[in-house]
Design a protein around this motif. Structure first.
Motif, mmCIF file in Angstrom:
data_model
loop_
_atom_site.group_PDB
_atom_site.id
_atom_site.type_symbol
_atom_site.label_atom_id
_atom_site.label_comp_id
_atom_site.label_asym_id
_atom_site.label_seq_id
_atom_site.Cartn_x
_atom_site.Cartn_y
_atom_site.Cartn_z
ATOM 1 N N TYR A 173 0.760 -1.207 -0.091
ATOM 2 C CA TYR A 173 0.166 -0.134 -0.041
ATOM 3 C C TYR A 173 0.829 1.233 -0.085
ATOM 4 C CZ TYR A 173 1.100 0.116 5.016
ATOM 5 O OH TYR A 173 1.796 -0.111 6.205
ATOM 6 N N ILE A 174 0.177 2.239 -0.424
ATOM 7 C CA ILE A 174 1.053 3.668 -0.175
ATOM 8 C C ILE A 174 0.644 4.600 0.793
ATOM 9 C CG2 ILE A 174 1.529 5.879 -1.627
ATOM 10 C CD1 ILE A 174 1.260 3.950 -4.245
ATOM 11 N N LYS A 175 1.341 4.895 1.697
ATOM 12 C CA LYS A 175 1.067 5.791 2.941
ATOM 13 C C LYS A 175 2.357 6.816 3.018
ATOM 14 C CE LYS A 175 0.034 5.950 7.481
ATOM 15 N NZ LYS A 175 -0.107 4.909 8.723
ATOM 16 N N ASP A 176 2.104 7.958 3.260
ATOM 17 C CA ASP A 176 2.867 9.250 3.426
ATOM 18 C C ASP A 176 4.158 9.290 2.285
ATOM 19 O OD1 ASP A 176 1.809 9.742 5.918
ATOM 20 O OD2 ASP A 176 3.143 8.192 6.923
ATOM 21 N N ASP A 177 3.588 9.097 1.288
ATOM 22 C CA ASP A 177 4.451 9.062 0.056
ATOM 23 C C ASP A 177 5.489 8.072 -0.168
ATOM 24 O OD1 ASP A 177 4.630 10.665 -2.580
ATOM 25 O OD2 ASP A 177 6.161 11.714 -1.840
ATOM 26 N N ALA A 178 5.314 6.884 0.369
ATOM 27 C CA ALA A 178 6.192 5.776 0.429
ATOM 28 C C ALA A 178 5.174 4.433 0.021
ATOM 29 C CB ALA A 178 6.737 5.765 1.604
ATOM 30 N N VAL A 179 5.889 3.633 -0.615
ATOM 31 C CA VAL A 179 5.403 2.444 -0.829
ATOM 32 C C VAL A 179 5.800 1.418 0.258
ATOM 33 C CG1 VAL A 179 7.161 1.596 -2.619
ATOM 34 C CG2 VAL A 179 5.045 0.698 -2.759
ATOM 35 N N HIS A 180 4.732 0.806 0.954
ATOM 36 C CA HIS A 180 4.983 0.030 1.879
ATOM 37 C C HIS A 180 4.552 -1.344 1.447
ATOM 38 C CE1 HIS A 180 4.953 3.082 4.940
ATOM 39 N NE2 HIS A 180 4.466 3.745 4.297
ATOM 40 N N LYS A 181 5.424 -2.441 2.260
ATOM 41 C CA LYS A 181 5.206 -3.890 1.880
ATOM 42 C C LYS A 181 5.138 -4.522 3.052
ATOM 43 C CE LYS A 181 7.362 -5.896 -1.576
ATOM 44 N NZ LYS A 181 8.430 -6.486 -2.271
ATOM 45 N N GLU A 182 4.157 -5.200 3.802
ATOM 46 C CA GLU A 182 4.266 -6.171 4.711
ATOM 47 C C GLU A 182 4.207 -7.676 4.451
ATOM 48 O OE1 GLU A 182 0.627 -4.998 7.137
ATOM 49 O OE2 GLU A 182 1.316 -3.125 7.686
ATOM 50 N N ILE A 183 5.301 -8.337 4.889
ATOM 51 C CA ILE A 183 5.312 -9.670 4.351
ATOM 52 C C ILE A 183 5.324 -10.640 5.657
ATOM 53 C CG2 ILE A 183 6.780 -11.434 3.481
ATOM 54 C CD1 ILE A 183 8.029 -7.908 3.382
ATOM 55 N N LYS A 184 4.265 -11.461 5.726
ATOM 56 C CA LYS A 184 3.611 -12.375 6.771
ATOM 57 C C LYS A 184 4.178 -13.722 6.530
ATOM 58 C CE LYS A 184 0.282 -11.619 9.449
ATOM 59 N NZ LYS A 184 -1.115 -11.422 10.037
ATOM 60 N N PHE A 185 4.917 -14.344 7.322
ATOM 61 C CA PHE A 185 5.395 -15.837 7.017
ATOM 62 C C PHE A 185 4.720 -16.694 7.954
ATOM 63 C CE2 PHE A 185 9.052 -13.037 5.594
ATOM 64 C CZ PHE A 185 9.294 -13.710 4.410
ATOM 65 N N LYS A 186 4.428 -17.880 7.715
ATOM 66 C CA LYS A 186 3.923 -18.762 8.549
ATOM 67 C C LYS A 186 4.391 -20.204 8.180
ATOM 68 C CE LYS A 186 -0.612 -20.809 10.247
ATOM 69 N NZ LYS A 186 -1.920 -20.546 9.971
ATOM 70 N N GLY A 187 4.947 -20.870 9.143
ATOM 71 C CA GLY A 187 5.484 -22.006 9.078
ATOM 72 C C GLY A 187 5.948 -22.789 10.360
ATOM 73 N N ASP A 188 6.490 -23.909 10.409
ATOM 74 C CA ASP A 188 6.987 -24.596 11.429
ATOM 75 C C ASP A 188 8.345 -25.548 11.151
ATOM 76 O OD1 ASP A 188 7.240 -26.088 13.848
ATOM 77 O OD2 ASP A 188 5.686 -27.655 13.370
ATOM 78 N N GLY A 189 9.473 -24.360 11.364
ATOM 79 C CA GLY A 189 10.727 -25.017 11.004
ATOM 80 C C GLY A 189 11.656 -23.973 11.758
ATOM 81 N N ASP A 190 12.998 -24.124 11.262
ATOM 82 C CA ASP A 190 14.226 -23.522 11.701
ATOM 83 C C ASP A 190 13.885 -22.084 11.758
ATOM 84 O OD1 ASP A 190 15.293 -25.879 12.332
ATOM 85 O OD2 ASP A 190 16.543 -25.914 10.333
ATOM 86 N N HIS A 191 13.667 -21.566 10.667
ATOM 87 C CA HIS A 191 13.522 -20.018 10.415
ATOM 88 C C HIS A 191 12.262 -19.333 10.672
ATOM 89 C CE1 HIS A 191 17.133 -20.486 8.540
ATOM 90 N NE2 HIS A 191 16.953 -21.070 7.265
ATOM 91 N N VAL A 192 11.031 -20.075 10.848
ATOM 92 C CA VAL A 192 10.088 -19.432 11.504
ATOM 93 C C VAL A 192 9.066 -20.488 12.010
ATOM 94 C CG1 VAL A 192 8.960 -19.622 9.085
ATOM 95 C CG2 VAL A 192 7.885 -18.231 10.743
ATOM 96 N N GLU A 193 8.706 -20.189 13.295
ATOM 97 C CA GLU A 193 7.814 -21.205 13.953
ATOM 98 C C GLU A 193 6.457 -20.492 14.368
ATOM 99 O OE1 GLU A 193 7.774 -24.605 17.587
ATOM 100 O OE2 GLU A 193 9.675 -23.488 17.051
ATOM 101 N N GLY A 194 5.432 -20.680 13.931
ATOM 102 C CA GLY A 194 4.256 -19.914 14.051
ATOM 103 C C GLY A 194 4.271 -18.934 12.917
ATOM 104 N N THR A 195 4.071 -17.421 13.147
ATOM 105 C CA THR A 195 4.003 -16.567 12.521
ATOM 106 C C THR A 195 5.318 -15.342 12.669
ATOM 107 O OG1 THR A 195 2.662 -15.370 13.575
ATOM 108 C CG2 THR A 195 1.479 -16.821 11.948
#
Length: 255
Positions: A173-195
């Motif tokens: 989305y665009i807010k305050d004259d910047a493009v924003h990106k939110e990245i949500k991960f979900k998994g069960d492993g070494d790098h992410v457990e849960g979200t």
């Protein structure tokens, strides 16, 4: 901690973007070799080099390349690649691009939208101050940035996918004259457990801002491309904003 310090050091960043197009990088480097003749621009700084994708391709073309990036993880990966090549004239250093190195370069490149990460306009503009300090008089500066006008009109609000058993969803989305990106991960492993959620933010600067900000610092624009094939920039259709400039011999611009 700023968003880029946390996100760019995450192993999830490297995995999410593992399939970035090497052919795309080679096309850009091919265009750069036409702009940066080896006999005049042999010593290059890759400013915001990430994991060394473009720096390594430039090195393979015969340039002496230094890459700097704020991400310790990115530089560690880039150094591993350089060691595998046994590259004498390819080096990487953890460093903030606002903090200039105590040396001069024939050319400086800032590629694949590694600009506009900082909160304020003053901080982003200060990157050019750093560039001017590190660039030899007459040296070339290349900026490869997104086409902000096109992003404003055609931003893709969301997408999703998976890799190595990890699901991800991206919201833009665009807010305050910047493009924003939110990245949500979900998994069960070494790098992410849960979200786990990360964010990106890039300020949306259009060509007139670059012209004024660079001009004030003695950077003279020579050519503006709209893609990696060297086509003319069109704010309505171009995929990129690629600016080729040089530093005036006296380091100042005349208005």
């Amino acid at each position: 901690m700023d968003w880029f310090e946390e996100w760019f050091d995450s192993p999830l960043y490297e995995q999410l973007y593992a399939d970035r197009d090497e052919e795309e990088a080679r096309r850009l480097v091919n265009l750069l070799t036409q702009t940066l003749p080896l006999e005049k621009c042999s010593k290059i700084l890759d400013l915001g080099c990430g994991r060394g994708r473009h720096a390594i391709n430039l090195y393979r073309e015969g340039y002496d390349v230094t890459g700097i990036d704020l991400s310790e993880q990115a530089i560690a990966t880039a150094r591993e690649k350089a060691e595998a090549l046994d590259a004498e004239h390819l080096r990487f250093e953890v460093r903030d691009m606002r903090n200039p190195l105590p040396m001069k370069f024939d050319a400086i490149v800032n590629l694949f939208t590694t600009f506009g990460y900082f909160e304020t306009e003053k901080e982003n503009a200060s990157v050019f101050d750093s560039i001017v300090q590190m660039l030899k008089p007459g040296g070339v500066f290349v900026l490869d940035y997104l086409n902000a006008a096109k992003v404003r009109r055609s931003i893709q609000p969301s997408d999703e996918g998976a890799f190595h058993g990890i699901d991800y969803k991206i919201r833009r989305y665009i807010k305050d004259d910047a493009v924003h990106k939110e990245i949500k991960f979900k998994g069960d492993g070494d790098h992410v457990e849960g979200t786990k959620t990360y964010s990106e933010r890039v300020k949306l600067y259009e060509l007139p801002w670059f012209k004024e900000t660079m001009h004030d610092r003695g950077l003279v624009i020579d050519q503006i491309y709209g893609d990696y094939e060297g086509n003319e920039f069109n704010p309505d259709t171009s995929s990129r904003l690629l600016i080729i400039s040089h530093l005036e011999e006296d380091g100042k611009s005349e208005r």
